[in-house]
Scaffold this motif. Structure first.
Motif, PDB file in Angstrom:
ATOM      1  N   HIS A   9      13.968 -29.565  36.511  1.00 52.46           N
ATOM      2  CA  HIS A   9      14.179 -29.523  35.063  1.00 52.46           C
ATOM      3  C   HIS A   9      13.390 -28.376  34.432  1.00 52.46           C
ATOM      4  O   HIS A   9      12.358 -27.954  34.938  1.00 52.46           O
ATOM      5  N   THR A  10      13.901 -27.907  33.312  1.00 53.87           N
ATOM      6  CA  THR A  10      13.199 -26.881  32.550  1.00 53.87           C
ATOM      7  C   THR A  10      11.792 -27.362  32.197  1.00 53.87           C
ATOM      8  O   THR A  10      11.595 -28.514  31.795  1.00 53.87           O
ATOM      9  N   LEU A  11      10.802 -26.472  32.360  1.00 60.00           N
ATOM     10  CA  LEU A  11       9.434 -26.847  32.015  1.00 60.00           C
ATOM     11  C   LEU A  11       9.322 -27.045  30.504  1.00 60.00           C
ATOM     12  O   LEU A  11       9.752 -26.187  29.731  1.00 60.00           O
ATOM     13  N   PRO A  12       8.750 -28.155  30.054  1.00 55.14           N
ATOM     14  CA  PRO A  12       8.711 -28.480  28.622  1.00 55.14           C
ATOM     15  C   PRO A  12       7.605 -27.739  27.894  1.00 55.14           C
ATOM     16  O   PRO A  12       6.666 -27.219  28.513  1.00 55.14           O
ATOM     17  N   GLY A 123      12.635 -16.677  32.536  1.00 51.91           N
ATOM     18  CA  GLY A 123      13.865 -17.279  33.045  1.00 51.91           C
ATOM     19  C   GLY A 123      13.653 -18.300  34.138  1.00 51.91           C
ATOM     20  O   GLY A 123      14.412 -19.268  34.251  1.00 51.91           O
ATOM     21  N   TYR A 124      12.605 -18.129  34.950  1.00 47.01           N
ATOM     22  CA  TYR A 124      12.390 -19.070  36.060  1.00 47.01           C
ATOM     23  C   TYR A 124      11.833 -20.410  35.593  1.00 47.01           C
ATOM     24  O   TYR A 124      11.708 -21.341  36.378  1.00 47.01           O
ATOM     25  N   GLU A 129      20.977 -25.360  34.763  1.00 48.50           N
ATOM     26  CA  GLU A 129      21.853 -25.666  33.632  1.00 48.50           C
ATOM     27  C   GLU A 129      21.414 -24.919  32.376  1.00 48.50           C
ATOM     28  O   GLU A 129      22.245 -24.368  31.640  1.00 48.50           O
ATOM     29  N   ASP A 130      20.108 -24.878  32.132  1.00 53.21           N
ATOM     30  CA  ASP A 130      19.612 -24.165  30.954  1.00 53.21           C
ATOM     31  C   ASP A 130      19.744 -22.653  31.124  1.00 53.21           C
ATOM     32  O   ASP A 130      19.921 -21.931  30.136  1.00 53.21           O
ATOM     33  N   ARG A 136      24.963 -17.833  28.227  1.00 59.39           N
ATOM     34  CA  ARG A 136      26.070 -17.897  27.277  1.00 59.39           C
ATOM     35  C   ARG A 136      25.605 -17.503  25.874  1.00 59.39           C
ATOM     36  O   ARG A 136      26.279 -16.724  25.181  1.00 59.39           O
ATOM     37  N   LYS A 137      24.453 -18.014  25.454  1.00 60.16           N
ATOM     38  CA  LYS A 137      23.957 -17.715  24.112  1.00 60.16           C
ATOM     39  C   LYS A 137      23.474 -16.264  23.997  1.00 60.16           C
ATOM     40  O   LYS A 137      23.657 -15.632  22.954  1.00 60.16           O
TER      41      LYS A 137
END
Length: 200
Positions: A9-12, A123-124, A129-130, A136-137
């Protein structure tokens, strides 16, 4: 591109808040000769000497921000953690063309259009998914002929969902015709890589 099974998961934001609470400059952005040389290479890689609008994702303490600002009429710099963002504001207080915002990309994203978007050492931290959402954004926000500058540490880090190579190869996959990006230049150093892409 496979996610790290131990950290998919993306780091919060809390991860970075904790890192900066423990050390004001955890990656030695302000003092490292390695970082100094990498920033110089990053700025030297810009295809243009001036950009009307630019967006830096993950500005941290603003060391690179200050150097990028010399080439930008307007520069938006964002980070997910408040402590380094405040340091960045202080560092760049003499640069009226720089605007800072607390923002968690890609869940949050500015509505503006940009001539340059810089994704340096961030980016890493994203899940696959993110990373796709960010791609895209970013492409939607990049003007035709605009430049995307990627710079990332390449050795794997056990906490991070992806490697720098994962991030760069993902964006480079968008350069295959008739993809939306064109690869202008790339370089690989011992522990980081740099790629410049252009919106077709």
């Amino acid at each position: 591109m496979q996610p790290n099974p131990n950290q998919p998961h993306t780091l919060p934001p809390t991860y970075f808040e904790g890192v900066y609470q423990a050390n004001e400059d955890p990656w030695n952005f302000e003092t490292s000769a390695y970082e100094r040389d990498k920033y110089a290479a990053t700025v030297a890689a810009l295809p243009k000497t001036h950009y009307p609008t630019a967006f830096e994702i993950g500005c941290s303490l603003g060391v690179l921000t200050e150097q990028l600002a010399r080439h930008c009429a307007h520069l938006l710099a964002v980070d997910v953690a408040a402590a380094p963002l405040e340091r960045a504001r202080q560092r760049c207080a003499h640069l009226p063309q720089v605007n800072f915002r607390l923002m968690q990309v890609p869940a949050e994203f500015p509505p503006e259009q940009f001539d340059l978007i810089v994704v340096s050492e961030v980016g890493y931290y994203w899940s696959p998914e993110d990373l796709e959402t960010a791609r895209r954004k970013i492409l939607a926000a990049l003007r035709p002929g605009g430049h995307l500058l990627l710079v990332h540490w390449t050795p794997p880090v056990h906490d991070y969902p992806l490697t720098g190579d994962d991030v760069h190869e993902f964006f480079l996959s968008q350069t295959v015709a008739p993809g939306p990006l064109r690869h202008l230049q790339g370089q690989r150093q011992a522990t980081y890589r740099l790629d410049v892409l252009e919106q077709v």
